[in-house]
Design a protein around this motif. Structure first.
Motif, PDB file in Angstrom:
ATOM      1  N   ASP A 182       0.876  -1.141   0.051  1.00 57.18           N
ATOM      2  CA  ASP A 182       0.043   0.057  -0.022  1.00 57.18           C
ATOM      3  C   ASP A 182       0.755   1.209  -0.016  1.00 57.18           C
ATOM      4  OD1 ASP A 182      -2.301  -1.618   0.096  1.00 57.18           O
ATOM      5  OD2 ASP A 182      -2.439  -1.502   2.299  1.00 57.18           O
ATOM      6  N   TYR A 183       1.961   1.300   0.573  1.00 62.43           N
ATOM      7  CA  TYR A 183       3.081   2.308   0.700  1.00 62.43           C
ATOM      8  C   TYR A 183       4.032   2.487  -0.526  1.00 62.43           C
ATOM      9  CZ  TYR A 183       0.969   3.126   5.300  1.00 62.43           C
ATOM     10  OH  TYR A 183       0.235   3.217   6.487  1.00 62.43           O
ATOM     11  N   VAL A 184       4.485   0.937  -0.839  1.00 58.64           N
ATOM     12  CA  VAL A 184       5.588   1.016  -1.666  1.00 58.64           C
ATOM     13  C   VAL A 184       5.452   0.889  -3.309  1.00 58.64           C
ATOM     14  CG1 VAL A 184       7.749  -0.274  -2.163  1.00 58.64           C
ATOM     15  CG2 VAL A 184       6.956  -0.107   0.182  1.00 58.64           C
ATOM     16  N   ALA A 185       5.852   1.807  -3.860  1.00 59.20           N
ATOM     17  CA  ALA A 185       5.706   1.932  -5.496  1.00 59.20           C
ATOM     18  C   ALA A 185       6.529   0.741  -6.266  1.00 59.20           C
ATOM     19  CB  ALA A 185       5.875   2.985  -6.125  1.00 59.20           C
ATOM     20  N   ARG A 186       7.970   0.939  -5.800  1.00 60.43           N
ATOM     21  CA  ARG A 186       8.803  -0.078  -6.397  1.00 60.43           C
ATOM     22  C   ARG A 186      10.123  -0.093  -5.402  1.00 60.43           C
ATOM     23  NH1 ARG A 186       9.380   4.442  -9.698  1.00 60.43           N
ATOM     24  NH2 ARG A 186      11.725   5.154 -10.040  1.00 60.43           N
ATOM     25  N   PHE A 200       8.136   5.291  -2.259  1.00 56.17           N
ATOM     26  CA  PHE A 200       7.010   5.221  -1.743  1.00 56.17           C
ATOM     27  C   PHE A 200       6.010   5.873  -2.981  1.00 56.17           C
ATOM     28  CE2 PHE A 200       9.853   5.417   1.876  1.00 56.17           C
ATOM     29  CZ  PHE A 200       9.510   4.217   2.418  1.00 56.17           C
ATOM     30  N   LYS A 201       4.896   5.206  -2.805  1.00 54.28           N
ATOM     31  CA  LYS A 201       3.732   5.973  -3.699  1.00 54.28           C
ATOM     32  C   LYS A 201       3.562   7.122  -3.352  1.00 54.28           C
ATOM     33  CE  LYS A 201       1.377   1.202  -4.291  1.00 54.28           C
ATOM     34  NZ  LYS A 201       0.119   0.746  -4.133  1.00 54.28           N
ATOM     35  N   ASP A 211       1.025   9.245  -3.167  1.00 57.67           N
ATOM     36  CA  ASP A 211      -0.228   9.606  -2.450  1.00 57.67           C
ATOM     37  C   ASP A 211       0.066   9.309  -1.021  1.00 57.67           C
ATOM     38  OD1 ASP A 211      -0.543   6.989  -3.413  1.00 57.67           O
ATOM     39  OD2 ASP A 211      -2.649   6.937  -3.098  1.00 57.67           O
ATOM     40  N   LYS A 212       0.852   8.345  -0.729  1.00 60.11           N
ATOM     41  CA  LYS A 212       1.189   7.583   0.503  1.00 60.11           C
ATOM     42  C   LYS A 212       2.544   8.225   0.951  1.00 60.11           C
ATOM     43  CE  LYS A 212      -2.434   4.710   1.440  1.00 60.11           C
ATOM     44  NZ  LYS A 212      -3.043   4.799   2.743  1.00 60.11           N
ATOM     45  N   LYS A 213       3.217   8.918   0.414  1.00 61.71           N
ATOM     46  CA  LYS A 213       4.784   9.160   0.908  1.00 61.71           C
ATOM     47  C   LYS A 213       4.820   9.927   2.217  1.00 61.71           C
ATOM     48  CE  LYS A 213       5.593  13.218  -2.091  1.00 61.71           C
ATOM     49  NZ  LYS A 213       5.652  14.243  -0.986  1.00 61.71           N
ATOM     50  N   ASP A 214       3.738  10.985   2.464  1.00 60.91           N
ATOM     51  CA  ASP A 214       3.910  11.869   3.606  1.00 60.91           C
ATOM     52  C   ASP A 214       3.391  10.867   4.775  1.00 60.91           C
ATOM     53  OD1 ASP A 214       4.584  13.980   2.084  1.00 60.91           O
ATOM     54  OD2 ASP A 214       2.381  14.686   1.653  1.00 60.91           O
ATOM     55  N   GLU A 215       2.453   9.978   4.537  1.00 59.45           N
ATOM     56  CA  GLU A 215       2.037   9.304   5.678  1.00 59.45           C
ATOM     57  C   GLU A 215       3.236   8.043   5.992  1.00 59.45           C
ATOM     58  OE1 GLU A 215      -1.107   5.744   6.527  1.00 59.45           O
ATOM     59  OE2 GLU A 215      -1.727   6.798   4.864  1.00 59.45           O
ATOM     60  N   ALA A 216       3.924   7.655   4.930  1.00 57.92           N
ATOM     61  CA  ALA A 216       4.843   6.550   5.176  1.00 57.92           C
ATOM     62  C   ALA A 216       6.141   7.628   5.828  1.00 57.92           C
ATOM     63  CB  ALA A 216       5.433   6.084   3.771  1.00 57.92           C
ATOM     64  N   LEU A 217       6.510   8.711   5.331  1.00 58.98           N
ATOM     65  CA  LEU A 217       7.539   9.520   6.158  1.00 58.98           C
ATOM     66  C   LEU A 217       7.196   9.736   7.666  1.00 58.98           C
ATOM     67  CD1 LEU A 217      10.234  11.066   5.570  1.00 58.98           C
ATOM     68  CD2 LEU A 217       8.766  13.048   5.167  1.00 58.98           C
ATOM     69  N   ALA A 218       5.963  10.269   7.864  1.00 56.37           N
ATOM     70  CA  ALA A 218       5.646  10.487   9.303  1.00 56.37           C
ATOM     71  C   ALA A 218       5.750   9.184  10.269  1.00 56.37           C
ATOM     72  CB  ALA A 218       4.250  10.936   9.197  1.00 56.37           C
ATOM     73  N   LYS A 219       5.460   7.847   9.713  1.00 62.95           N
ATOM     74  CA  LYS A 219       5.311   6.657  10.394  1.00 62.95           C
ATOM     75  C   LYS A 219       6.894   6.348  10.713  1.00 62.95           C
ATOM     76  CE  LYS A 219       1.042   4.434   9.547  1.00 62.95           C
ATOM     77  NZ  LYS A 219       0.413   3.229   9.024  1.00 62.95           N
TER      78      LYS A 219
END
Length: 89
Positions: free
Chosen positions: A6-10, A25-26, A28-36
């Motif tokens: 859900d987070y990783v594009a490639r 990271f994808k 649309d999810k990069k900010d959420e992934a970075l925060a986590k």
């Protein structure tokens, strides 16, 4: 249920002696992934809030605000997936 996919594009490998892995990271999810990731990993150095040098469980990596991470000296893809699942899930 949320997964790593859900987070990783490639995921890409780098050339050379050390086994560095680039995770993108994808968008649309990069900010959420970075925060986590920033919440769970230890920040060693931050450059203008754009580049972060981090450690997590004796693994060092660098993450960029653009949504790219470079993990250093990993044994294999399973080790990467374990680290990513602990950081993102």
């Amino acid at each position: 249920m949320v997964t790593i996919e859900d987070y990783v594009a490639r995921i890409e490998g780098t050339c050379g002696e050390e086994k560095d892995v680039i995770v993108i990271f994808k968008y649309d999810k990069k900010d959420e992934a970075l925060a986590k990731i920033l919440a769970k990993a230890k920040i060693i150095k931050s450059i203008s809030g754009i580049i972060y040098e981090l450690t997590f469980k004796n693994f060092s990596f660098r993450i960029y605000g653009s949504g790219k991470a470079i993990f250093r000296s990993l044994k294999d893809e399973n080790e990467l997936k374990t680290i990513l699942s602990e950081l993102l899930l």
